[in-house]
Design a protein around this motif. Sequence first.
Motif, PDB file in Angstrom:
ATOM      1  N   ILE A  52       0.880  -1.166   0.000  1.00  0.00           N
ATOM      2  CA  ILE A  52       0.000   0.000   0.000  1.00  0.00           C
ATOM      3  C   ILE A  52       0.922   1.222   0.000  1.00  0.00           C
ATOM      4  CG2 ILE A  52      -1.703   1.263   1.412  1.00  0.00           C
ATOM      5  CD1 ILE A  52      -2.889  -1.335   0.384  1.00  0.00           C
ATOM      6  N   LYS A  53       0.750   2.110  -0.973  1.00  0.00           N
ATOM      7  CA  LYS A  53       1.666   3.257  -1.083  1.00  0.00           C
ATOM      8  C   LYS A  53       1.423   4.222   0.089  1.00  0.00           C
ATOM      9  CE  LYS A  53       3.326   6.749  -4.286  1.00  0.00           C
ATOM     10  NZ  LYS A  53       2.962   7.661  -5.371  1.00  0.00           N
ATOM     11  N   THR A  54       2.456   4.359   0.932  1.00  0.00           N
ATOM     12  CA  THR A  54       2.260   5.040   2.219  1.00  0.00           C
ATOM     13  C   THR A  54       3.328   6.090   2.462  1.00  0.00           C
ATOM     14  OG1 THR A  54       1.368   2.987   3.123  1.00  0.00           O
ATOM     15  CG2 THR A  54       2.093   4.629   4.726  1.00  0.00           C
ATOM     16  N   ILE A  55       2.901   7.202   3.051  1.00  0.00           N
ATOM     17  CA  ILE A  55       3.869   8.192   3.548  1.00  0.00           C
ATOM     18  C   ILE A  55       3.540   8.487   5.007  1.00  0.00           C
ATOM     19  CG2 ILE A  55       2.509  10.212   2.732  1.00  0.00           C
ATOM     20  CD1 ILE A  55       5.238  11.623   2.238  1.00  0.00           C
ATOM     21  N   ILE A  56       4.593   8.612   5.817  1.00  0.00           N
ATOM     22  CA  ILE A  56       4.419   9.064   7.203  1.00  0.00           C
ATOM     23  C   ILE A  56       4.907  10.508   7.258  1.00  0.00           C
ATOM     24  CG2 ILE A  56       5.115   8.738   9.612  1.00  0.00           C
ATOM     25  CD1 ILE A  56       5.623   5.774   8.980  1.00  0.00           C
ATOM     26  N   LEU A  57       4.037  11.391   7.702  1.00  0.00           N
ATOM     27  CA  LEU A  57       4.405  12.798   7.850  1.00  0.00           C
ATOM     28  C   LEU A  57       4.527  13.090   9.342  1.00  0.00           C
ATOM     29  CD1 LEU A  57       1.888  14.380   5.297  1.00  0.00           C
ATOM     30  CD2 LEU A  57       4.350  13.978   4.957  1.00  0.00           C
ATOM     31  N   ASN A  58       5.688  13.516   9.772  1.00  0.00           N
ATOM     32  CA  ASN A  58       5.915  13.701  11.204  1.00  0.00           C
ATOM     33  C   ASN A  58       6.480  15.082  11.507  1.00  0.00           C
ATOM     34  OD1 ASN A  58       6.172  12.524  13.965  1.00  0.00           O
ATOM     35  ND2 ASN A  58       8.317  13.000  13.625  1.00  0.00           N
ATOM     36  N   GLU A  59       5.818  15.758  12.420  1.00  0.00           N
ATOM     37  CA  GLU A  59       6.379  17.041  12.883  1.00  0.00           C
ATOM     38  C   GLU A  59       7.499  16.723  13.865  1.00  0.00           C
ATOM     39  OE1 GLU A  59       2.646  20.053  12.319  1.00  0.00           O
ATOM     40  OE2 GLU A  59       3.247  19.591  14.345  1.00  0.00           O
TER      41      GLU A  59
END
Length: 313
Positions: free
Chosen positions: A28-35
């Motif tokens: 599953i094409k996934t991105i994690i965006l983290n501050e």
Amino acid sequence: MDNEFDVIVIGGGPAGLTAGIYLSRAKIKTIILNEGVFGGQVSLTHEVANYPGIENISGYQLSRTMKKQAESFGCTVKSNIKVTGFELDGEIKKVFVNETEIYYAKSIILATGGKSRTIGVPGEEKFKGMGISYCATCDGDFFQDKNIIVVGGGNSALEEAVSLTKYASTVTVVHQFDYFQAFESAIGEAKSNSKISFIMESEIQEFHGEQSLKGVTIKNMRTGELTEKEIDGAFILIGYVPSTEKIKGMIELNDRNEIITDDSLLTSTPGVFAAGDSREKRYRQITTAVSDGTIAALGAIEFIEKKKETVLV
Ligand SMILES: Cc1cc2nc3c(=O)[nH]c(=O)nc-3n(C[C@H](O)[C@H](O)[C@H](O)COP(=O)(O)OP(=O)(O)OC[C@H]3O[C@@H](n4cnc5c(N)ncnc54)[C@H](O)[C@@H]3O)c2cc1C
């Protein structure tokens, strides 16, 4: 397109990184965006406790291993970004980043965690992890045969004060009011424990020490009297603030601003799941966060499979 994904995971702590592992491994094409830096709250601890199968590991090392594992399956991890807004309604969800970028996905997992409430007095920042803790389950056994204080007067403060007597010689509960905000059963259990004493109507003015915490100044709020007390440790258990301010008004939160989910960790908005410490739950640990990350990822996969025909904009 570089900004189109199946799933966007918001938050790179244990819940978000676990979701990233499950999703990417399922292609599953996934991105994690983290501050901020990845790893979340656990990266603050020098020694992880209660994580099965792994001993003597720092929070930073554990987080780094989780991140590497997610990336090895093709997950994109972006840290030190600023999420500026969300559009969660509709088939295609949007996440606005750094004022200029927009990311699109069919499903979102909110894994933004939170922070323990602090008192904000001199010495608190300096002795965090050097005698001051916000998690009795994580750090209690470091205080074997020590004299400690617990700051707070709610259910978790009193319940944890009792559990800390398994380790500490003495536990002094310091509370700002002359009454507790806890269930009678918790109050009764704490009061009947011979290792626990109480300093009521009092607040911490300052924490002292050199390398580690050695003492505390306590102010009686009624008389103004200041007392110095020698201690080896302090547990500050005055509540928890979930990082949900940016999604307020978009999905259902409870009166403590925690995200409400069902058993599959779906929120009130279709396609939006929540995992980890930012959601309504009783126990906040790495194991419960990774469990949530797993469930939310599997829920998101099921959601996407049912919507396979959706075309991204
Ligand atoms: C000092 C300390 C020591 C601990 N020690 C232990 C231990 O030994 N064992 C144990 O089991 N538990 C421990 N815990 C508890 C454990 O760390 C947490 O339960 C766990 O980290 C929760 O994981 P999470 O992924 O839900 O949230 P978090 O770890 O809080 O991670 C959330 C991430 O999301 C990011 N974020 C927040 N808002 C946004 C946003 N709007 N957009 C993008 N990113 C965002 C944050 O920067 C953070 O990186 C400890 C906690 C602390 C504070």
